[in-house]
Motif scaffolding. Structure first.
Motif, short mmCIF file in Angstrom:
data_model
loop_
_atom_site.label_atom_id
_atom_site.label_comp_id
_atom_site.label_asym_id
_atom_site.label_seq_id
_atom_site.Cartn_x
_atom_site.Cartn_y
_atom_site.Cartn_z
N VAL A 32 0.76 -1.06 -0.16
CA VAL A 32 -0.12 0.09 -0.18
C VAL A 32 0.58 0.78 0.16
O VAL A 32 1.94 1.59 0.60
N ILE A 33 0.42 1.69 -1.17
CA ILE A 33 1.24 3.36 -0.85
C ILE A 33 0.31 4.58 -0.55
O ILE A 33 -1.19 4.26 -1.32
N ASP A 34 0.69 5.02 0.12
CA ASP A 34 -0.36 6.64 0.59
C ASP A 34 0.30 7.36 -0.12
O ASP A 34 1.29 8.44 -0.21
N GLY A 35 -1.01 7.85 -0.54
CA GLY A 35 -1.05 9.06 -1.47
C GLY A 35 -1.95 9.86 -1.47
O GLY A 35 -2.49 11.09 -2.05
N ARG A 36 -1.92 10.29 0.33
CA ARG A 36 -3.48 11.14 0.12
C ARG A 36 -2.72 12.78 0.98
O ARG A 36 -3.64 13.28 0.49
N ILE B 40 -3.39 4.98 -2.45
CA ILE B 40 -4.93 5.91 -2.44
C ILE B 40 -4.12 7.50 -2.24
O ILE B 40 -3.63 7.95 -1.61
N PHE B 41 -5.00 7.79 -2.78
CA PHE B 41 -5.14 9.61 -2.43
C PHE B 41 -6.51 9.84 -2.56
O PHE B 41 -6.82 9.01 -1.22
N ARG B 42 -6.56 11.20 -1.73
CA ARG B 42 -7.05 11.78 -1.00
C ARG B 42 -9.09 11.36 -1.00
O ARG B 42 -8.63 10.78 -2.16
N PRO B 43 -9.62 11.07 0.04
CA PRO B 43 -11.12 10.38 -0.17
C PRO B 43 -11.84 11.33 -0.04
O PRO B 43 -11.50 12.95 -0.17
N GLU B 44 -13.59 10.73 -0.85
CA GLU B 44 -14.46 11.67 -0.75
C GLU B 44 -14.22 12.65 0.28
O GLU B 44 -14.56 11.57 1.78
N LEU B 45 -14.79 13.64 0.17
CA LEU B 45 -15.13 14.58 1.33
C LEU B 45 -15.86 15.27 1.53
O LEU B 45 -16.09 15.68 0.55
N ASN B 46 -17.05 14.86 3.06
CA ASN B 46 -18.67 15.68 2.64
C ASN B 46 -19.44 15.19 1.44
O ASN B 46 -20.02 16.35 0.18
N TYR C 199 -12.86 5.86 -0.58
CA TYR C 199 -11.34 6.68 -1.15
C TYR C 199 -11.77 6.55 -3.03
O TYR C 199 -11.39 5.28 -3.44
N VAL C 200 -11.71 7.19 -3.69
CA VAL C 200 -13.01 6.99 -5.30
C VAL C 200 -11.46 6.87 -6.06
O VAL C 200 -11.45 6.82 -7.67
N ALA C 201 -10.14 7.89 -5.48
CA ALA C 201 -8.95 6.81 -6.14
C ALA C 201 -8.02 6.73 -5.78
O ALA C 201 -7.50 7.05 -4.83
N ALA C 202 -8.16 5.27 -6.21
CA ALA C 202 -7.28 4.48 -5.67
C ALA C 202 -6.60 3.05 -6.49
O ALA C 202 -7.35 2.17 -6.66
N PRO C 203 -5.96 3.30 -7.57
CA PRO C 203 -5.74 2.28 -8.23
C PRO C 203 -4.68 1.12 -7.82
O PRO C 203 -4.24 1.36 -6.74
#
Length: 368
Positions: free
Chosen positions: A77-81, A112-118, A229-233
């Motif tokens: 897992v690569i944390d790209g947040r 994994i990039f930043r998740p959906e927020l609100n 997480y809507v952007a997580a290739p």
């Protein structure tokens, strides 16, 4: 998502994590106070890296359509947040391709990039897969991958120009929030492609056929404890039939079976000759042999089925119920030779998991 629902989802996820990882009641209580306070105050909470890793791996373990789940615990897992600019996001995507490809020794990987927020997407990756060939509608018919026609048009609206061949690699397209999407070409030295050839027969004639080494799905939503997480290739490695029995064989894709049959001199005048079966076997042999020749990880469908049997046994011994979608687990070749063919599966969806999401390309005409 309402606060109460998010609290319930988060509590359920963390309860399973702390139990499965053997953590203490005190550790759980401390972490839960932090999470509950954050949700009450901000309407969301942030996962620790440990939670992110556990969630992504268990999501693979829970993926009903995946036959390769035996290796769920090997997912890196690569944390790209923290990526907040286009350059940073594209760099993470390029690194994903490089690390996952690993000179052919494919590594299961997710970024994994930043998740959906609100309810609002912070990062969108518009590609279906990070590596994917373009598709063009021409007067002479479709050139390339017909599955990519709409996305190819979208890329062209952004200013991308392909060469018009059957195997043009599409660019990466990213959008931050409501900003205009941007694209970047993938550096050629990062793309590993395999020339497909049969060891004994010339099955393609004068056509040069190839495929890329690693399938990196990039348009699915990863849900962990109520956070999207809507952007997580992510990627595993190919099962041979994904390429040889679908991508290159489907009439709606590259439709190579008639070509293979002609090259093999098969009787295509009537179906009872089983010419499609013979051509399909030859095409899949070519895929498996070619990947092996170039040292690229791939698995045949018989081995994959046996690996899934081991996965089921391990899950049962760990007291977990295996869910699955039968029509996806059973391979498209020789299905009756696998144990899954005779077995019903519960298609119930549990989280964490990966979900399809509707991707409607934005109108970029006004942005160019």
């Amino acid at each position: 998502m309402e606060k109460k629902t998010l609290i319930d989802e988060a509590q359920q996820f963390l309860t399973h994590l702390y139990k499965e990882l053997g953590k203490t009641t005190e550790q759980f209580a401390h972490r839960w106070r932090e999470v509950e306070h954050s949700i009450e105050l901000n309407g969301y909470y942030e996962h620790t890296y440990e939670e992110l890793v556990y969630g992504a791996r268990v999501a693979w373990r829970n993926s009903n359509r995946c036959i390769g789940r035996l290796f769920w615990n090997q997912l890196k897992v690569i944390d790209g947040r923290q990526a907040s600019t286009y350059d940073e996001i594209f760099q993470y995507l390029f690194e994903h391709i490089r690390i996952a490809t690993n000179n052919g020794k494919i590594k299961p990987l997710i970024t994994i990039f930043r998740p959906e927020l609100n309810g609002k997407k912070q990062v969108t990756v518009w590609n279906h897969q990070l590596l994917r060939y373009a598709g063009y509608e021409t007067e002479g018919g479709i050139v390339g991958d017909s599955d990519s026609i709409a996305f190819t048009r979208f890329c062209q609206q952004l200013g991308w120009k392909g060469n018009g061949t059957a195997f043009d690699m599409l660019p990466l397209v990213v959008q931050i929030g409501d900003e205009a999407p941007e694209y970047r070409e993938i550096p050629e030295d990062m793309i590993m492609e395999i020339p497909i050839k049969h060891e004994e027969h010339d099955i393609f004639g004068d056509r040069e056929i190839k495929w890329y080494a690693v399938p990196i799905i990039s348009d699915m939503r990863l849900e962990i404890g109520g956070i999207n997480y809507v952007a997580a290739p992510f990627n595993g490695w190919y099962m041979g039939t994904e390429i040889g029995a679908r991508n290159l064989a489907d009439e709606s894709r590259y439709n190579l079976l008639p070509t293979v049959a002609k090259q093999l001199g098969l009787n295509t005048k009537h179906q009872r000759s089983l010419w499609k079966d013979e051509a399909l076997v030859a095409l899949n042999q070519a895929v498996l042999d070619s990947y092996k020749k170039y040292g690229v990880t791939i698995v045949d469908h018989h081995t994959a089925a046996e690996q899934f049997r081991v996965f089921e046994q391990k899950e049962e011994s760990d007291g977990r119920h295996v869910t699955g979608k039968w029509s996806w687990l059973v391979p498209p070749m020789a299905p009756a030779t696998t144990h899954m063919y005779f077995k019903p599966y519960d298609n119930a969806l549990v989280t964490p998991n990966y979900f399809y999401q509707k991707m409607k390309y934005p109108d970029v005409q006004k942005n160019t």
